[in-house]
Design an enzyme around this catalytic site. Structure first.
Site, PDB file in Angstrom:
ATOM      1  N   TYR A 161      -9.652 -10.164   1.670  1.00  0.00           N
ATOM      2  CA  TYR A 161     -10.782  -9.286   1.573  1.00  0.00           C
ATOM      3  C   TYR A 161     -11.853  -9.797   0.972  1.00  0.00           C
ATOM      4  CZ  TYR A 161     -11.219  -4.099   1.988  1.00  0.00           C
ATOM      5  OH  TYR A 161     -11.666  -2.861   2.234  1.00  0.00           O
ATOM      6  N   LYS A 208       3.823  -9.085   2.141  1.00  0.00           N
ATOM      7  CA  LYS A 208       4.471  -9.693   3.317  1.00  0.00           C
ATOM      8  C   LYS A 208       4.759 -10.942   2.912  1.00  0.00           C
ATOM      9  CE  LYS A 208       4.969  -9.145   7.691  1.00  0.00           C
ATOM     10  NZ  LYS A 208       6.274  -8.195   8.085  1.00  0.00           N
ATOM     11  N   ASP A 214       5.750  -3.820   5.962  1.00  0.00           N
ATOM     12  CA  ASP A 214       5.703  -3.065   7.267  1.00  0.00           C
ATOM     13  C   ASP A 214       6.855  -2.217   7.073  1.00  0.00           C
ATOM     14  OD1 ASP A 214       7.544  -5.194   6.985  1.00  0.00           O
ATOM     15  OD2 ASP A 214       7.566  -6.071   9.027  1.00  0.00           O
ATOM     16  N   ASP A 217      -5.647  -1.460   0.881  1.00  0.00           N
ATOM     17  CA  ASP A 217      -7.005  -0.643   1.489  1.00  0.00           C
ATOM     18  C   ASP A 217      -5.967  -0.163   2.780  1.00  0.00           C
ATOM     19  OD1 ASP A 217      -9.167  -0.129   2.526  1.00  0.00           O
ATOM     20  OD2 ASP A 217      -9.532  -1.860   3.755  1.00  0.00           O
TER      21      ASP A 217
HETATM   22  O1  AKG Z   1     -16.447  -1.734   1.537  1.00  0.00           O
HETATM   23  C1  AKG Z   1     -16.216  -1.313   2.611  1.00  0.00           C
HETATM   24  O2  AKG Z   1     -17.131  -1.084   3.385  1.00  0.00           O
HETATM   25  C2  AKG Z   1     -15.011  -0.842   2.649  1.00  0.00           C
HETATM   26  C3  AKG Z   1     -14.030  -0.663   1.684  1.00  0.00           C
HETATM   27  C4  AKG Z   1     -12.743   0.155   1.703  1.00  0.00           C
HETATM   28  O3  AKG Z   1     -12.387   0.496   2.837  1.00  0.00           O
HETATM   29  C5  AKG Z   1     -11.890   0.075   0.600  1.00  0.00           C
HETATM   30  O4  AKG Z   1     -12.329  -0.045  -0.397  1.00  0.00           O
HETATM   31  O5  AKG Z   1     -11.158   1.129   0.650  1.00  0.00           O
HETATM   32 MG    MG Z   2     -10.540   1.544   2.585  1.00  0.00          MG
END
Ligand code: AKG
Ligand code: MG
Ligand code: NDP
Length: 421
Positions: free
Chosen positions: A150, A220, A286, A310
């Site tokens: 991420y 995971k 999962d 997320d």
């Molecule tokens: O930064 C974004 O556009 C998405 C971030 C996101 O989905 C989150 O932090 O939960």
């Molecule tokens: Mg999000």
């Protein structure tokens, strides 16, 4: 009385009666929900403290509004303001898909090293939910906020960087058995011991402070052994090393099984629970996603990496009524910096319609008030939420799933909340 800065002394927040709190309005539906939520926050503070306390909101820019006014998506002054004022709140910011700027939301977390994304998931009586017993879901997600795939280390298909990386992986690191067609894009997934430890430490400390029963490390690690698997091992080690007498870990459980059998291990866990120790356990991501639906009562505080966190955030929000009611906070527990924000995004199709539910950003404000120690104002918001939802006066997202509801606009819902404070 004058508006003053919030400060921190040896890790303890010092909050004046009239603190300055920067806010980012946000893109898309951001202006609607911020206008509604900030009115409720102000009214709750006024009612709780009879004018003795007041938040001075200071607008700072990010996203489209910043770009239109300054030519920059995330101006340096915005970051400086959060550094200076410590605590801020924001609406959602748009991130284009597959190209364009990288996420400003992620950039804010990285630049300010806000390593914990805390997202409480609880049910409000009467909220429509797709599960039979939504009240059984009461979890707090601790999502690592600065690392993992991420973090955005990615290289585009066909680029020189990808060619170099593939050659390196194949020629120097022996990655021979994996397909690397020329059309491959490549992402990198860094997960560090330091990053894991500070996140897991904050989750366990929270569980202790809030009287929670368990912390589940979600990973995971069977597949991604040196990133997600290491997260699990580092998490258990940290728990035993730093919180030894206050926790019972499944790593300890396994050792007892090996030495003395399962019955002895079960007994040790029961005794630890009876003594008020927090159980530190783990779950592979999962099956975790299945069990939060089938056995939600078994999970309490959840600590996980960035991408898992997320996905889990939106999935759990659905169980208690959806993303319209899902708050959050990005926190660095060491420096005291924090930015409060909803879990959801900009919901662009509803932008400017005064339609969506302002509760996620309002409840992020509730977290902010609790963070400041302004519990009386926060409690007023919670009781008003309960009362308003019970009376079935709700925004479209709840109204479409509730029998006999009265649908109100985003601002209309704020009016109703203020009335019920
Ligand atoms: O930064 C974004 O556009 C998405 C971030 C996101 O989905 C989150 O932090 O939960
Ligand atoms: Mg999000
Ligand atoms: N932290 C942040 O700032 C975040 C930013 N984003 C960004 O937001 C943009 C849009 O993302 P997207 O994936 O569409 O996700 P969104 O969360 O913005 O919206 C998805 C759907 O969720 C529902 N929803 C969202 N907000 C509300 C609300 N306040 N009240 C009620 N329902 C709501 C709506 O459902 P329905 O259609 O059923 O009515 C909406 O269509 C992207 O650019 C993304 O990167 C995404 C997540 C977090």
């Amino acid at each position: 009385m004058a508006a003053e800065k919030i400060q921190t002394n040896n890790g303890v927040l010092s909050v004046p009666n009239e603190p300055i709190v920067p806010f980012i309005e946000g893109d898309g539906t951001g202006p609607d929900i911020w206008a509604a939520a900030s009115r409720v926050l102000d009214a709750a503070v006024e009612k709780a403290y009879g004018g003795e306390r007041k938040i001075h909101w200071k607008e700072i820019l990010a996203g489209e509004k910043a770009y239109n006014q300054t030519g920059e998506w995330l101006p340096a002054e915005t970051l400086d303001a959060v550094r200076e004022y410590l605590i801020a709140i924001k609406g959602p910011l748009t991130t284009p898909i597959g190209g364009g700027i990288r996420s400003l939301n992620v950039a804010l977390r990285q630049e300010l090293d806000l390593y914990t994304c805390l997202r409480p998931v609880r049910y409000f009586t009467g909220v429509p939910s797709p599960v039979k017993r939504p009240e059984d879901t009461n979890m707090v997600i601790f999502r690592e906020n600065t690392e993992d795939i991420y973090a955005g280390i990615e290289f585009k298909e066909g680029s020189d960087e990808v060619k170099k990386l593939v050659a390196f992986l194949q020629d120097e690191l022996g990655a021979k058995n994996i397909r690397f067609p020329e059309t491959s894009g490549i992402g990198v997934k860094p997960v560090s011991k330091e990053g894991t430890e500070r996140l897991v430490r904050s989750a366990i400390q929270y569980a202790l402070d809030e009287g929670r029963k368990s912390v589940t490390l979600v990973h995971k690690g069977n597949i991604m052994k040196f990133t997600e698997g290491a997260f699990k091992s580092w998490g258990y080690d940290l728990a035993e090393r730093e919180f030894g007498d206050k926790v019972f870990t499944w790593a300890e459980y396994d050792k007892i099984v090996e030495a003395s059998g399962r019955e002895a291990a079960d007994k040790a866990q029961s005794e630890a629970e009876a003594a008020g120790k927090i159980v530190i356990k783990d779950s592979i991501a999962d099956i975790f996603l299945q069990q939060i639906l089938t056995r939600p009562k078994e999970f309490d505080v959840v600590a996980t990496m960035n991408l898992n966190g997320d996905y889990v955030s939106d999935a759990l929000a659905a169980q208690v009524g959806g993303i319209g009611i899902a708050p959050g906070a990005n926190i660095n527990y060491d420096t005291g910096h924090a930015i409060f924000e909803a879990t959801h995004g900009t919901a662009p199709k509803y932008a400017g319609l005064d339609k969506v539910n302002p509760s996620s950003v309002l409840l992020s404000g509730d977290l902010l008030l609790r963070h400041l120690g302004w519990v009386e104002a926060a409690d007023l918001i919670m009781s008003s939420m309960d009362k308003t939802i019970e009376s079935k006066v709700v925004t479209y997202d709840f109204a479409r799933l509730m029998d006999g509801a009265t649908e109100v606009s985003c601002s209309g819902f704020a009016d109703e909340l203020i009335k019920n404070l």
